[in-house]
Structures are given as C-alpha cells and as structure tokens.
Design an enzyme around this catalytic site. Structure first.
Site, PDB file in Angstrom:
ATOM      1  N   THR A  73      54.202  73.611  31.913  1.00  0.00           N
ATOM      2  CA  THR A  73      53.151  74.291  31.969  1.00  0.00           C
ATOM      3  C   THR A  73      53.455  75.913  32.465  1.00  0.00           C
ATOM      4  OG1 THR A  73      52.141  72.191  33.198  1.00  0.00           O
ATOM      5  CG2 THR A  73      51.557  74.463  34.091  1.00  0.00           C
ATOM      6  N   ASN A 150      49.283  65.472  23.164  1.00  0.00           N
ATOM      7  CA  ASN A 150      50.002  64.521  24.075  1.00  0.00           C
ATOM      8  C   ASN A 150      49.339  63.489  24.344  1.00  0.00           C
ATOM      9  OD1 ASN A 150      48.147  66.750  25.125  1.00  0.00           O
ATOM     10  ND2 ASN A 150      48.600  65.551  27.000  1.00  0.00           N
ATOM     11  N   GLN A 178      55.462  68.007  23.347  1.00  0.00           N
ATOM     12  CA  GLN A 178      55.556  66.614  22.749  1.00  0.00           C
ATOM     13  C   GLN A 178      56.512  66.664  21.597  1.00  0.00           C
ATOM     14  OE1 GLN A 178      54.471  63.706  24.347  1.00  0.00           O
ATOM     15  NE2 GLN A 178      53.655  64.854  26.183  1.00  0.00           N
ATOM     16  N   GLY A 199      62.343  70.007  29.308  1.00  0.00           N
ATOM     17  CA  GLY A 199      63.321  69.087  29.023  1.00  0.00           C
ATOM     18  C   GLY A 199      63.010  67.436  29.343  1.00  0.00           C
ATOM     19  N   CYS A 324      49.033  64.427  33.287  1.00  0.00           N
ATOM     20  CA  CYS A 324      48.245  65.313  34.317  1.00  0.00           C
ATOM     21  C   CYS A 324      46.864  65.143  34.811  1.00  0.00           C
ATOM     22  CB  CYS A 324      48.612  66.735  33.446  1.00  0.00           C
ATOM     23  SG  CYS A 324      50.325  67.316  33.195  1.00  0.00           S
TER      24      CYS A 324
END
Length: 383
Positions: A73, A150, A178, A199, A324
């Site tokens: 983000t 995603n 992704q 990560g 999200c």
C-alpha cells in the site's frame, strides 16, 4: 492449527522458517540503528544492503533502485503520488480493477486537479493495450496497471504495456504485489519504471515491502524526516523485516518455477472438479493467463460471505476477494468490471493456494464445498 486448511494465501502467507531464522538475530543481537556509524549500526546497515541486493536480483534491477517501505500500500502510494508531485503532467491512466491502494491514491489526486482515466477490462479481466495506447495524451505523467489481479488472478500484458509506455515517453508503474515471488518479474525486460511488492505475499514477513524506482524517475517522498532510503522514505528501517524480505526473495528465485508448476496442477484440479461436480458455477478471471494459486468461482444462489462462514465451520479458510475490503459488504467491484451481474458477483469466493497446500487439502476442500453448497441451496430453496 490442526484440522485447518488455509486457502487464503492471496491475503497473507505463512513465513518460511528459513526467513524467520534470518530475522531473529536482528531483534536481540544486531539491534543497532542502521543510520548509526558505530559497529552495531554498521551491522544493521549491512543487513539492509544485503537484502537490497537480494530483492534487486528477484526483479532484475540495481540495488540502489530499491526503496524499502512498510508494504504494498505504501509503495503504491509513493509511486503514484510521488510521480504526480514531481512531474509536470496532470493525467494518470490506470484500470478499473486495481487494488484500493492505487484507486484511492488516484481519487485523492483528482482533488488536486489531476485527470484520471480508468481503463475497462474484458470479460477475463485483461486491459486492452490498444485502449491504453489511445488513452495516452501529452499530459500523461504515469500509467499504473497491476501485474496480476488480487481477486480473480488474471495476468495483465505487462510487457506490451511497458513497451507502449517506453515508446511514448510515459512512466509505467505496476503493482506486482500478487505476482512477485510467484512468477518471473523482470523490470528491464518489461520496461517497468516503478514496481511495488510486499513481503507477506510470498512467505516473507508482514510490514515490509519495496518500491522499485528506476534511477531516472523523478519522485517526491511521502514521509519526511531523517532522509533514510536516499531521502525517499524517512524513518528508521525495519531491519528484521527487511532481512526476512531479502531471504524470502532468494528462496522465491530458487523455488518459484517448480512451485508454480505444482500449484498450477492443484489449481486446475480444484477448478475442474468444482465446476464439474457443482451445477450453477462459473470461473472468474482468465482460464489460462492467471496466477498459479488463484481460484475464483461464483456459485449461483449462494451468497459469498455466508458461504465462507459455513466453510470456516468445516475448517476451510477462504475469502470473498480482497482482504482489504472484505468488511465492506459491497459486490466485488472487480467482478462487476468483468461483466458479472451484481447478484452473481456477490456469490463468489476466492481460494488461493500456497506452499503448505497439498493434494489432500484439495480433496478435502472439494468435498466440503460440495457438501456445504448442497446444504445451503437446500435450506434457501433457491436451486
């Protein structure tokens, strides 16, 4: 946890034990601030530079082009807002199915006088390179198109988009959160100017990611302070997390080809058996050009959120789409963008496989989905 089958790896993955091992010394042994000039600081700084080299090899760039961030983000926001603040053009091109981190950054720029073009996608979720070419104007400062979606797993024609942008002299950013660590990403081959990754999407720790920014790219920082990360991301770096990200990148480079083949086999088996065994189902996303671990299916007459809760009672962890926005109770905008009717869009679930997923997990998942789907339809009398 025993008897739990975790199929929400698009939301987050388990941290590889080798990554954990690499991180541990930086919590209590080499805990210095990497900006300090004393020996403890130097040891921490060496960990940062080693990780920078490891991540650079994963995406084929120079280490100095890696900016460590808190995750995807922040990287998306830094890429979009950073370029917008540093460039003269006031036009940005993106797609209708980007992650909220990209879409909300673009929405915020509209208030500052920017014009945003949201490219549509086809029924499989792909952007048209021709539409992109036609949308570029002399005022276009940036194109931001994700590498892989995603929600539905569709891969975008990144190399073709990159070539168009480079030819037209427009900066190209891709959200590869992704894709990175699962499929090959090469910023030089694909003419990518900026790239985001995180990560925890490929068995690294949460709270750490990178923005690759090609050395020639003008970029204004979002966070001001001590001038860390070449002045582009101030704040003391997360040394344990960054060390873990570096090792996760090395592991991904060594294992992604064999792991992708294994996951594709499990993915296709899962898709084919669900579509064959349960009537009123359809696959969302491109049938072939999709992430190795992504399965998104709509079930007529079965509300997705209710379905996920019932599967949870069976120990099966799945989702309705983006983690999200899972609490928004809105029809998945990605599915609406590919032409699914609102009712059917609300009847979808996403299953995303990972390193720990086995063939036995797939067998148990198919059996559970068949059982729960039949139970729900019988209860609701809609099928």
């Amino acid at each position: 946890m025993e008897n739990i089958i975790y199929l929400d790896n698009a939301a987050s993955t388990s941290v590889d034990p080798r990554v954990v091992e690499a991180m541990l010394p930086y919590f209590s042994q080499y805990y210095g601030n990497p900006s300090a000039i004393h020996p403890m600081g130097r040891l921490a700084d060496e960990a940062l530079e080693t990780a920078r080299e490891q991540v650079a090899r994963l995406i084929n760039c120079q280490p100095e082009e890696i900016i460590f961030t808190s995750g995807g983000t922040e990287s998306d926001n830094l890429a979009i807002t950073g370029v917008a603040s540093a460039c003269r053009g006031n036009h940005i091109i993106t797609s209708e199915i980007e992650h909220h981190a990209v879409l909300e950054a673009c929405h915020a720029l509209v208030k500052k006088g920017f014009e945003i073009t949201y490219l549509p996608v086809d029924r499989s979720g792909q952007v048209s390179a021709q539409d992109l070419q036609a949308a570029i104007t002399p005022q276009t400062a940036l194109v931001s198109i994700m590498a892989a979606n995603n929600v539905i797993g569709t891969l975008q024609p990144i190399a073709e988009i990159g070539a168009i942008c480079r030819k037209r002299g427009v900066f190209f950013h891709t959200d590869a959160v992704q894709m990175a660590g699962h499929l090959s990403v090469d910023v030089k081959r694909d003419n990518i100017d900026l790239l985001s990754l995180s990560g925890h999407k490929f068995n690294g720790p949460k709270g750490v990611g990178i923005l690759f920014a090609r050395s020639e790219i003008p970029l204004s920082p979002l966070i001001l302070g001590g001038g860390q990360e070449a002045g582009l991301r101030s704040g003391t770096e997360n040394v344990p997390g960054i060390a873990g990200l570096g090792v996760a990148s090395e592991i991904a480079m060594a294992e992604m080809e064999s792991e992708a083949k294994r996951l594709c086999k499990l993915r296709d088996d899962l898709i084919n058996r669900i579509l064959a065994d349960i009537p009123g189902t359809c696959l969302n996303g491109h049938p072939g050009k999709r992430l190795p671990n992504n399965v998104n299916i709509s079930f007529e007459g079965i509300e997705g959120e209710y379905f996920t809760k019932e599967l949870s009672k069976q120990g099966i962890c799945v989702s309705t789409g983006s983690a999200c926005s899972s609490e928004s109770h809105e029809a998945p905008y990605v599915l609406l963008a590919i032409g699914r009717e609102r009712e059917l869009a609300n009847c979808s679930i996403r299953l995303s496989l990972g390193k720990m997923t086995t063939a036995e997990d797939v067998n148990k998942t198919v059996a559970a989905i068949c059982s729960v789907a039949a139970k729900i339809r019988k209860q609701t009398r809609v099928w």
